[in-house]
Design an enzyme around this catalytic site. Sequence first.
Site: not given
Length: 401
Positions: A141, A226, A255
């Site tokens: 993801f 990531d 984030k």
Amino acid sequence: MSTTDNAIASAEAHSAHNYHPLPVVVATAEGAWMTDVEGRRHLDMLAGYSALNFGHGNRRLIDAARAQLERVTLTSRAFHHDRFADFCTRLAELCGMEMVLPMNTGAEAVETAVKTARKWGYRVKGVPDGMAKIIVAADNFHGRTTTVISFSTDPEARADFGPYTPGFEIVPYGDLTAMREAMTENTVAVLIEPIQGEAGVLVPPPGYLAGVRELTRERDVLFIADEIQSGLGRTGKTFACEHEGVVPDMYLLGKALGGGVVPVSAVVSSAAVLGVYRPGEHGSTFGGNPLACAVALEVIAMLNTGEYQQRATELGDHLHQELGLLVGGGAVRAVRGRGLWAGVDIEPALGTGREISERLMERRVLVKDTHGSTIRIAPPLVINKEDLDWGLDQLRAVLRG
């Protein structure tokens, strides 16, 4: 209708149904707790998918944002501003790298990484134009943009959004042999999550990340990590790659970099990699804006103390010890994760992940499901042990029925 029902009905009527939120309407929040519009307190055990590592309304971050709001919030990259150089310098130092390319969202950082790897492949590695390939892992993801879903294996993410962007090779997560076999002279990068969050907090086999690092060096391929969910303290280290002593060629951050206050993301790498860009080849109006830089600088300063990594380690050890006791008793099939991050596979007979999440919500604990009967637990790193234990007590009660 109650205030909650009215708010949910209005949202359902006037917003696209691209999310299926739990039926709770949050009005205020502080630390690890959120209060809904009816005045009920809920323990946040999701932390905005790790965007809220430092808790809701963290005073240091709010003060940094408020001070910057009084000065200047946006200049665009048409001009310099007085927070930009410090932000890039401090973030590069935190990552042990040289250059930063700031964006806003995690998906933008991933898109930027794809463009960067391709340009590096053509300008530096000498891959023929239009032939660059990037290896990714199944069940990944990395976001939901058109290019990113082109290398997703999740049918929900892909269906009805084609045609898809070419140039990606998908191999099983954790399989170094498959990765080696997929590499060709036109491979420019490997893009993976050190821990796959959306897939259920999947931790790769020991030695996998080190093996990826060795393989990419051997084949002159960029290793792109990531760390948008796994990075910035969540796993007990600043970066999840550190658990295997690995430094990739490129970090993707987001984030928690914005502290849950503003969206901030960044690609961090060497001058040899990010130096391929020339003016006009990539950009963002809001990327690296003064407000974002001010908040992110405070995040970096907080991480430099090591306090939050230590909390994630100590409380994470406790979390996994307690969750581990639930395995094998007919309620929990497996628990995975690192630090204050866990994927919990519930026995399907007890309910779907959504149903378990709803039952926990009724007991004032907020988590989120993923893939069948799996729930994710990722509280803010500022949570105290007593509140964490109370949340775990509610999970035990739900599992007992």
